[in-house]
Design an enzyme around this catalytic site. Structure first.
Site, PDB file in Angstrom:
ATOM      1  CE1 TYR A  73      47.313  53.225  38.937  1.00 27.16           C
ATOM      2  CE2 TYR A  73      45.788  54.533  40.247  1.00 27.16           C
ATOM      3  CZ  TYR A  73      46.158  53.320  39.690  1.00 27.16           C
ATOM      4  OH  TYR A  73      45.375  52.202  39.878  1.00 27.16           O
ATOM      5  NE  ARG A 133      40.042  60.391  44.588  1.00 24.59           N
ATOM      6  CZ  ARG A 133      39.432  59.223  44.699  1.00 24.59           C
ATOM      7  NH1 ARG A 133      39.563  58.320  43.738  1.00 24.59           N
ATOM      8  NH2 ARG A 133      38.668  58.941  45.742  1.00 24.59           N
ATOM      9  NE  ARG A 146      35.115  50.603  49.486  1.00 29.86           N
ATOM     10  CZ  ARG A 146      35.803  50.261  50.565  1.00 29.86           C
ATOM     11  NH1 ARG A 146      36.193  49.003  50.728  1.00 29.86           N
ATOM     12  NH2 ARG A 146      36.112  51.155  51.483  1.00 29.86           N
ATOM     13  CB  CYS A 185      33.395  42.392  51.509  1.00 26.96           C
ATOM     14  SG  CYS A 185      32.491  42.436  49.942  1.00 26.96           S
ATOM     15  CB  CYS A 188      34.689  46.793  43.892  1.00 28.60           C
ATOM     16  SG  CYS A 188      34.842  46.697  45.696  1.00 28.60           S
ATOM     17  CB  ALA A 233      11.302  27.033  63.152  1.00 29.20           C
TER      18      ALA A 233
END
Length: 645
Positions: free
Chosen positions: A173, A221, A320, A346, A350, A455
């Site tokens: 960014y 960050r 996550r 995965c 998100c 089963a």
């Protein structure tokens, strides 16, 4: 508990006393109103995360400037009119005992929304790595306006009651764009060597400090390394971060990469071990005296505790996992870690849902996430007798949710064990966590009171309206068959028998079908000794997109192994020792010793009509409707349970 003693220690950053070392980092949700104001959905989502007990929650990206807003539905703080909603966010987290920081954000060139309007800003008119479109190069007036905007937004955060702010200078960014030699090709005082390119970040930090005062905590960050060709490295960053501290940073939040990094590494797929990038935080920690937050696909509080104990970081950010099960810390503290649904990395609900589908946040394995406002929490007044037919993720979720709500639930699985197609997916390289997910989901269903019977196949004759009120058909799909000459020859098998280990792996193999099952079957073949593998796909390209994190890794791994992917190609005939394919009107014969069929499934739904004829309410979910990913299967199973009346 002693094994979490380091994680549960409080830590002070300026005026902020954080009760423990767990951080929930910023994650986009798309839940805000389109005008950037905080919605009830935002608050409900945030409250559910805060309930999990993280010491510090950092909000999703919050726009400091109208031209920096990433997309409609992004929370904003560039005007005082946004303050009332921001106050509510603070109140929600404080009510649960946590601290909250606002992440201050400007998208720069990494906003398709702004690029389309011709309003995106950047240090130079260099195309976005993600979107391939050029921003407008900022002049010094633009730079000054954005610097002021960061300071003003920080002051609004302080007025709203936030405990801290964080400047987003990572993931490609605007602030990071100035730091990157790829994005910043200026020749003025904001360009040049790395020290010069860091000037913009330094000025933003100083302005935030100026407007918020000396005792207000400021985090920044950063991406410890750029992770693109000829990008900056951690060796470069360790010389720059002391400038950030001197300019006002009280905490360094060390992530990695950009959204233009190949393979979506900022949200690493399942191929990467938890904690795989914590070394970056350690390198930064060695050169600064302020607290450092580390990241890297962490899911387990015990592992987090160990990283803090080693001195790798002072705090650990877990993203996550807060979506898949926000109670993971509480479960660990109570000695019930096995009850936690562990994130599969995965990215279906998100990252990919937000980025590719332009929809609000979900979690593939947790149907509550992003749906907190409609998620039923109370037991139902009228208990129903419910049968769930099929024990894949849709059926297990339906059984778990229906039992949680107080219904009398029995799940019937015709196979020897529950799991459905996910059990096969778990056999592919790196996919073992999918098998554990099924175990955890089955245990959760049983805990809620569902009875699971394996089963045992249910037929029309078993459907007695005197003994049940509703059935949820989650019977999955049956393997689609090839309708071509030679399809029944001995060298032909399907991907399911291969992945189950029922069929030996050949040496020279062709896989028919380039979807996820076919590609993962090819991956399995190489991992188990196949020498040559070719994948044939009728579509112009593989349905497994390289844009997705796992897709990128899968394509890369197979390419390195030497496989051939033949797209826009039709299988015409199978012979005893080869196949004939057609591409662009030309035929080719390929010699081989095994053909693996992975052309998808066809729904099995042979109970709905019979149930309805007997007056039994019926819902059909998952692969019994059509081929589904985990995210659709889980949500459909959950909604079927929620809608029982």
């Amino acid at each position: 508990m002693s094994e979490l003693s380091h994680l549960m220690q409080p830590i002070s950053i300026k005026s902020m006393e954080v009760p423990n070392r767990l951080v929930m980092p910023p994650m986009g949700t798309g839940l805000a109103h389109r005008d950037g104001t905080v919605s009830k959905a935002n608050l409900a989502y945030l409250e559910r995360r805060a309930q999990g007990g993280a010491g510090l929650i950092i909000t999703e990206i919050t726009s400091v400037h109208p031209q920096g807003t990433a997309a409609p539905g992004t929370i904003c703080a560039y005007d005082d009119s946004f303050i009332p909603g921001l106050v509510q966010m603070v109140e929600v987290v404080h009510a649960r005992g946590g601290k909250i920081a606002m992440q201050l954000h400007h998208a720069g060139r990494e906003s398709f929304y702004q690029l389309q309007k011709g309003q995106a800003l950047g240090p130079s008119a260099v195309p976005s790595l993600v979107y391939g479109m050029k921003p407008n190069e900022m002049n010094e007036d633009d730079i000054l306006a954005v610097v002021q905007a960061f300071g003003s937004a920080a002051l609004r955060a302080k007025k709203a009651g936030f405990d801290a702010v964080e400047l987003h200078a990572a993931h490609g960014y605007l602030l990071m764009q100035f730091l990157s030699a790829h994005a910043n090709q200026r020749s003025d005082k904001y360009g040049g060597d790395l020290g010069q390119r860091a000037r913009f970040i330094v000025e933003c930090l100083r302005e935030v400090r100026k407007q918020t005062g000396e005792d207000f905590p400021i985090s920044i960050r950063i991406s410890g390394e750029e992770m693109i060709k000829n990008g900056y490295s951690i060796e470069d960053m360790i010389h720059i971060v002391p400038q950030f501290v001197e300019a006002g940073a009280d905490m360094l939040h060390v992530s990695f990469g950009t959204h233009g990094t190949p393979g979506g590494m900022t949200c690493a797929p399942v191929e990467y071990e938890p904690g795989f990038k914590i070394a970056l935080a350690r390198r930064i920690k060695d050169v600064v005296e302020v607290p450092v937050i580390g990241v890297g696909r962490f899911t387990d509080p015990v592992m987090i505790n160990e990283a803090i104990a080693r001195g790798d970081a002072d705090m650990i950010a877990v993203g996550r996992q807060h979506l898949s099960d926000p109670d993971f810390l509480t479960n660990a503290l109570n000695g019930k870690g096995e009850a936690t649904l562990t994130c599969l990395a995965c990215n279906q609900g998100c990252i990919e849902r937000l980025a590719f589908e332009q929809k609000s946040v979900r979690c593939a394995i947790n149907p509550e996430t992003g749906q907190e406002l409609i998620y039923p929490r109370e037991k139902v007044p009228n208990q129903r007798r419910v049968w769930v037919i099929g024990g894949g993720p849709a059926g297990l979720t339906a059984a778990s949710e229906a039992a949680r709500l107080g219904h009398q639930v029995t799940l019937f699985e015709k196979g020897e064990q529950v799991g459905g197609q996910v059990l096969l997916a778990a056999r592919a390289p790196y996919k073992e966590p999918y098998g554990r997910f099924i175990e955890q989901l089955a245990a959760r269903a049983t805990k809620h009171g569902a009875v699971i019977k394996t089963a045992q196949e249910i037929t029309e004759a078993d459907l007695d309206p005197q003994s049940l009120d509703m059935i949820i058909v989650a019977s999955g799909g049956q393997n689609a068959k090839l309708d071509i000459p030679g399809a029944e020859l001995p060298l032909v098998c399907d991907a399911w028998t291969l992945l189950k280990g029922e069929t030996p792996v050949g040496q020279k193999v062709v896989v028919i079908g380039g979807g996820l099952i076919g590609m993962e079957a090819a991956d399995y073949l190489y991992a188990h000794g196949a020498q040559e593998v070719m994948v044939i796909e009728a579509q112009p390209q593989s349905p497994v997109l390289k844009l997705t994190s796992h897709g990128y890794m899968l394509h890369k791994r197979l390419r390195q192994a030497g496989f051939r992917l033949a797209t826009d190609t039709r299988l015409k005939e199978i012979e005893s020792d080869g196949i004939i394919i057609e591409h662009d009107g030309n035929e080719e014969r390929i010699s081989l010793d095994q053909v693996v069929v992975a052309v998808g499934t066809q729904p099995i739904d042979n109970l709905k009509a019979a149930a309805e004829a007997r007056g039994i309410t019926c819902a059909v979910v998952g692969d019994a409707v059509a081929t589904r990913r985990i995210i659709e299967a889980v949500e459909e199973g959950a909604r079927a349970a929620w809608e029982i009346n």
